[in-house]
Design a protein around this motif. Sequence first.
Motif, PDB file in Angstrom:
ATOM      1  N   ALA A 292      35.183  45.190 -19.961  1.00  0.00           N
ATOM      2  CA  ALA A 292      33.784  45.581 -19.754  1.00  0.00           C
ATOM      3  C   ALA A 292      33.621  46.098 -18.332  1.00  0.00           C
ATOM      4  CB  ALA A 292      32.846  44.402 -20.006  1.00  0.00           C
ATOM      5  N   VAL A 293      32.825  47.144 -18.173  1.00  0.00           N
ATOM      6  CA  VAL A 293      32.588  47.772 -16.877  1.00  0.00           C
ATOM      7  C   VAL A 293      31.211  47.369 -16.367  1.00  0.00           C
ATOM      8  CG1 VAL A 293      32.349  49.959 -15.632  1.00  0.00           C
ATOM      9  CG2 VAL A 293      34.082  49.724 -17.419  1.00  0.00           C
ATOM     10  N   THR A 294      31.133  46.995 -15.093  1.00  0.00           N
ATOM     11  CA  THR A 294      29.872  46.611 -14.479  1.00  0.00           C
ATOM     12  C   THR A 294      29.736  47.309 -13.131  1.00  0.00           C
ATOM     13  OG1 THR A 294      28.486  44.719 -13.849  1.00  0.00           O
ATOM     14  CG2 THR A 294      30.829  44.589 -13.325  1.00  0.00           C
ATOM     15  N   VAL A 295      28.601  47.106 -12.473  1.00  0.00           N
ATOM     16  CA  VAL A 295      28.351  47.697 -11.163  1.00  0.00           C
ATOM     17  C   VAL A 295      27.890  46.597 -10.217  1.00  0.00           C
ATOM     18  CG1 VAL A 295      27.208  49.538  -9.884  1.00  0.00           C
ATOM     19  CG2 VAL A 295      27.584  49.801 -12.335  1.00  0.00           C
ATOM     20  N   VAL A 296      28.593  46.445  -9.111  1.00  0.00           N
ATOM     21  CA  VAL A 296      28.202  45.479  -8.090  1.00  0.00           C
ATOM     22  C   VAL A 296      27.739  46.245  -6.857  1.00  0.00           C
ATOM     23  CG1 VAL A 296      29.776  43.711  -8.932  1.00  0.00           C
ATOM     24  CG2 VAL A 296      30.549  45.323  -7.197  1.00  0.00           C
ATOM     25  N   VAL A 297      27.063  45.551  -5.970  1.00  0.00           N
ATOM     26  CA  VAL A 297      26.583  46.159  -4.731  1.00  0.00           C
ATOM     27  C   VAL A 297      27.248  45.437  -3.567  1.00  0.00           C
ATOM     28  CG1 VAL A 297      24.595  46.600  -3.257  1.00  0.00           C
ATOM     29  CG2 VAL A 297      24.388  46.870  -5.726  1.00  0.00           C
ATOM     30  N   GLU A 298      28.080  46.158  -2.835  1.00  0.00           N
ATOM     31  CA  GLU A 298      28.726  45.641  -1.630  1.00  0.00           C
ATOM     32  C   GLU A 298      27.998  46.225  -0.443  1.00  0.00           C
ATOM     33  OE1 GLU A 298      30.952  43.464  -1.267  1.00  0.00           O
ATOM     34  OE2 GLU A 298      31.932  43.235  -3.205  1.00  0.00           O
ATOM     35  N   GLY A 299      27.211  45.400   0.240  1.00  0.00           N
ATOM     36  CA  GLY A 299      26.354  45.906   1.300  1.00  0.00           C
ATOM     37  C   GLY A 299      25.255  46.745   0.695  1.00  0.00           C
ATOM     38  N   LYS A 300      25.265  48.040   0.977  1.00  0.00           N
ATOM     39  CA  LYS A 300      24.315  48.961   0.368  1.00  0.00           C
ATOM     40  C   LYS A 300      25.001  49.910  -0.599  1.00  0.00           C
ATOM     41  CE  LYS A 300      21.180  48.933   4.340  1.00  0.00           C
ATOM     42  NZ  LYS A 300      20.510  49.762   5.377  1.00  0.00           N
ATOM     43  N   ARG A 301      26.279  49.687  -0.855  1.00  0.00           N
ATOM     44  CA  ARG A 301      27.079  50.626  -1.631  1.00  0.00           C
ATOM     45  C   ARG A 301      27.331  50.084  -3.034  1.00  0.00           C
ATOM     46  NH1 ARG A 301      32.846  52.432   0.701  1.00  0.00           N
ATOM     47  NH2 ARG A 301      31.582  53.991   1.752  1.00  0.00           N
ATOM     48  N   PRO A 302      26.891  50.798  -4.086  1.00  0.00           N
ATOM     49  CA  PRO A 302      27.213  50.373  -5.457  1.00  0.00           C
ATOM     50  C   PRO A 302      28.649  50.759  -5.810  1.00  0.00           C
ATOM     51  CG  PRO A 302      25.838  52.339  -5.499  1.00  0.00           C
ATOM     52  CD  PRO A 302      25.984  51.957  -4.053  1.00  0.00           C
ATOM     53  N   LEU A 303      29.376  49.806  -6.387  1.00  0.00           N
ATOM     54  CA  LEU A 303      30.770  50.021  -6.769  1.00  0.00           C
ATOM     55  C   LEU A 303      30.970  49.605  -8.212  1.00  0.00           C
ATOM     56  CD1 LEU A 303      32.620  48.538  -3.650  1.00  0.00           C
ATOM     57  CD2 LEU A 303      32.148  50.940  -4.117  1.00  0.00           C
ATOM     58  N   LEU A 304      31.658  50.434  -8.981  1.00  0.00           N
ATOM     59  CA  LEU A 304      31.978  50.084 -10.350  1.00  0.00           C
ATOM     60  C   LEU A 304      33.215  49.197 -10.370  1.00  0.00           C
ATOM     61  CD1 LEU A 304      30.018  52.511 -10.923  1.00  0.00           C
ATOM     62  CD2 LEU A 304      31.381  52.906 -12.980  1.00  0.00           C
ATOM     63  N   GLY A 305      33.156  48.167 -11.180  1.00  0.00           N
ATOM     64  CA  GLY A 305      34.287  47.262 -11.335  1.00  0.00           C
ATOM     65  C   GLY A 305      34.515  46.952 -12.798  1.00  0.00           C
ATOM     66  N   GLU A 306      35.740  46.618 -13.108  1.00  0.00           N
ATOM     67  CA  GLU A 306      36.101  46.320 -14.502  1.00  0.00           C
ATOM     68  C   GLU A 306      36.516  44.862 -14.631  1.00  0.00           C
ATOM     69  OE1 GLU A 306      39.308  47.760 -17.931  1.00  0.00           O
ATOM     70  OE2 GLU A 306      39.050  48.908 -16.076  1.00  0.00           O
ATOM     71  N   LEU A 326      37.722  36.465  -9.785  1.00  0.00           N
ATOM     72  CA  LEU A 326      36.386  35.997 -10.159  1.00  0.00           C
ATOM     73  C   LEU A 326      36.199  34.574  -9.658  1.00  0.00           C
ATOM     74  CD1 LEU A 326      36.544  37.290 -13.827  1.00  0.00           C
ATOM     75  CD2 LEU A 326      34.998  38.220 -12.113  1.00  0.00           C
ATOM     76  N   ASP A 327      34.946  34.124  -9.643  1.00  0.00           N
ATOM     77  CA  ASP A 327      34.637  32.749  -9.263  1.00  0.00           C
ATOM     78  C   ASP A 327      34.924  31.847 -10.459  1.00  0.00           C
ATOM     79  OD1 ASP A 327      33.735  30.431  -8.216  1.00  0.00           O
ATOM     80  OD2 ASP A 327      31.638  31.022  -8.041  1.00  0.00           O
ATOM     81  N   ALA A 328      35.877  30.911 -10.302  1.00  0.00           N
ATOM     82  CA  ALA A 328      36.306  30.074 -11.416  1.00  0.00           C
ATOM     83  C   ALA A 328      35.162  29.239 -11.986  1.00  0.00           C
ATOM     84  CB  ALA A 328      37.452  29.159 -10.979  1.00  0.00           C
ATOM     85  N   SER A 329      34.306  28.697 -11.119  1.00  0.00           N
ATOM     86  CA  SER A 329      33.183  27.893 -11.610  1.00  0.00           C
ATOM     87  C   SER A 329      32.178  28.760 -12.362  1.00  0.00           C
ATOM     88  CB  SER A 329      32.500  27.171 -10.451  1.00  0.00           C
ATOM     89  OG  SER A 329      32.012  28.106  -9.492  1.00  0.00           O
ATOM     90  N   ARG A 330      31.991  29.993 -11.904  1.00  0.00           N
ATOM     91  CA  ARG A 330      31.083  30.910 -12.600  1.00  0.00           C
ATOM     92  C   ARG A 330      31.639  31.297 -13.962  1.00  0.00           C
ATOM     93  NH1 ARG A 330      25.830  31.861 -10.746  1.00  0.00           N
ATOM     94  NH2 ARG A 330      24.977  33.506 -12.070  1.00  0.00           N
ATOM     95  N   THR A 353      40.983  35.612 -17.517  1.00  0.00           N
ATOM     96  CA  THR A 353      40.033  36.618 -17.033  1.00  0.00           C
ATOM     97  C   THR A 353      40.529  37.158 -15.700  1.00  0.00           C
ATOM     98  OG1 THR A 353      38.687  34.881 -15.994  1.00  0.00           O
ATOM     99  CG2 THR A 353      38.050  35.602 -18.205  1.00  0.00           C
ATOM    100  N   ALA A 354      40.287  38.457 -15.462  1.00  0.00           N
ATOM    101  CA  ALA A 354      40.761  39.087 -14.229  1.00  0.00           C
ATOM    102  C   ALA A 354      39.940  40.335 -13.954  1.00  0.00           C
ATOM    103  CB  ALA A 354      42.242  39.442 -14.341  1.00  0.00           C
ATOM    104  N   THR A 355      40.084  40.852 -12.737  1.00  0.00           N
ATOM    105  CA  THR A 355      39.476  42.117 -12.353  1.00  0.00           C
ATOM    106  C   THR A 355      40.586  43.143 -12.121  1.00  0.00           C
ATOM    107  OG1 THR A 355      39.485  41.487 -10.014  1.00  0.00           O
ATOM    108  CG2 THR A 355      37.503  40.988 -11.283  1.00  0.00           C
ATOM    109  N   VAL A 356      40.205  44.394 -11.967  1.00  0.00           N
ATOM    110  CA  VAL A 356      41.161  45.484 -11.793  1.00  0.00           C
ATOM    111  C   VAL A 356      41.150  45.946 -10.347  1.00  0.00           C
ATOM    112  CG1 VAL A 356      41.677  47.877 -12.430  1.00  0.00           C
ATOM    113  CG2 VAL A 356      40.978  46.242 -14.183  1.00  0.00           C
ATOM    114  N   GLY A 357      42.324  46.246  -9.817  1.00  0.00           N
ATOM    115  CA  GLY A 357      42.427  46.841  -8.487  1.00  0.00           C
ATOM    116  C   GLY A 357      42.310  45.871  -7.340  1.00  0.00           C
ATOM    117  N   ASP A 367      27.799  38.483 -14.620  1.00  0.00           N
ATOM    118  CA  ASP A 367      27.811  37.491 -15.698  1.00  0.00           C
ATOM    119  C   ASP A 367      27.857  38.124 -17.085  1.00  0.00           C
ATOM    120  OD1 ASP A 367      27.687  35.602 -13.754  1.00  0.00           O
ATOM    121  OD2 ASP A 367      25.615  34.986 -14.136  1.00  0.00           O
ATOM    122  N   LEU A 368      26.989  39.089 -17.333  1.00  0.00           N
ATOM    123  CA  LEU A 368      26.900  39.685 -18.664  1.00  0.00           C
ATOM    124  C   LEU A 368      28.179  40.436 -19.013  1.00  0.00           C
ATOM    125  CD1 LEU A 368      25.267  40.175 -21.186  1.00  0.00           C
ATOM    126  CD2 LEU A 368      24.149  42.101 -20.047  1.00  0.00           C
ATOM    127  N   ALA A 369      28.739  41.169 -18.058  1.00  0.00           N
ATOM    128  CA  ALA A 369      29.996  41.875 -18.318  1.00  0.00           C
ATOM    129  C   ALA A 369      31.125  40.898 -18.610  1.00  0.00           C
ATOM    130  CB  ALA A 369      30.347  42.754 -17.122  1.00  0.00           C
TER     131      ALA A 369
END
Length: 451
Positions: A292-306, A326-330, A353-357, A367-369
């Motif tokens: 699943a692809v989501t969008v996070v905000v790092e500072g003021k910059r939106p970044l796509l993450g998988e 990812l945060d294991a408790s989350r 579960t893992a992220t890319v890059g 959470d939803l992604a």
Amino acid sequence: MKKAGRAAVYRCAECGFEVAKWVGRCPECQAWGTVEERGVLAPQRLIAGIPGTDARPIAQVDVESSRANPTGVGELDRVLGGGLVPGAVVLLAGEPGVGKSTLLLEVAHQWALNVGRCLYVTGEESAGQVRLRADRTGNLHDEIYLAAESDIAALLGQVDLVKPSMLIVDSVQTMSSLSVDGVPGGVSQVRAVTSGLIAVAKERNLPIVLVGHVTKDGSVAGPRVLEHLVDVVLQFEGDRHSSLRLLRGIKNRYGAADEVGCFELRDDGIVGVPDPSGLFLNRREQDVSGSAVTVVVEGKRPLLGEVQALVTPTSLPSPRRAVSGLDASRVAMVMAVLEKRGRVPMGNKDVFTATVGGMRLTEPAVDLALALAIASAAADQSLPHDLVVVGEVSLSGELRRVTGVGRRLAEAARLGYTRALVPPDAGKLPADTRALVAHDLGEALRLLKLK
């Protein structure tokens, strides 16, 4: 017996915090047994003196001398707020081997090309080692002066001799002063060295970049007063198994303190990545479940993450739960909500579960992604390739909106994602984005036909 009207000074040996009386535990850093008596403080009398400069209306104050000079490294200038201000003292902290020295050699090279002379003082390596790194990364220039010093007096002598327009000190924990007791890197030494360099920076309008070490938990090593003394604090982060590096602004007296710069560490040096979203995505020709692809905000910059998930049956009495990026408790909380509210069984299955890059995703907007990636892997059914997912999942299974949804989806639309699964009241969305609205996790699973 102490004289009347005089009070003892007690200072923490770890963080330098001062208290009026002895305590067993430092109120600032919570360390036990580090508060020591440092002498007697005589009462102060306030006596009027001659002002150093005349006060004037604020509109008449000259600002040209405080204009920032671009360093030539775009991602660093983004975090600094345009460049280095004359007289500014910048603290760059990061783990060993993350690429701090490589980045600063690139900064020194660009500064020498565009602005003027730069003095690089190293206290950790020999001058020959730094020269070899400069050869490898192509950062040689006649206006870069190199010195290997560990004494602050010798360092200031080099400044008088070279007369640079920028000074780099690598690192502040290796510098020492003969006029102060303590070992290099100790509280008293770090405070004295930093105070001396700040005085030189302000007196000569000389921008100074200090390299700082970090502790095991990732915070800046040394006394907390070090971060209070400097003008800018930057954190250089990155996984040693990934080429991606993030430069975060922690404190900035001259600009925004929530900007993020992205770099890629290569064999031949370090380069800025102005559009890093592609590093965190794994575009495929065919759809695969559990992604699943989501969008996070790092500072003021939106970044796509998988977010990726793998769910497999197991015969073990205790199923495995592995988390990377990812945060294991989350993750554990989202899995519990997915099983209870979404009716997706997890009791006899291993979940990975893992992220890319090498990206680390800890924002609640993921959470939803994460939930949909796990549900997709459990059902062995892929999500649409043009779908981006943004939303926070509560313990009741309800989907909550997150900040900046429009800005996030605009970035996703720029990269070709035309559909978005979002919570209600997401605000104004881009015109070319089709919104799928879900009130709770169960409805989101039904919209995507995962249950």
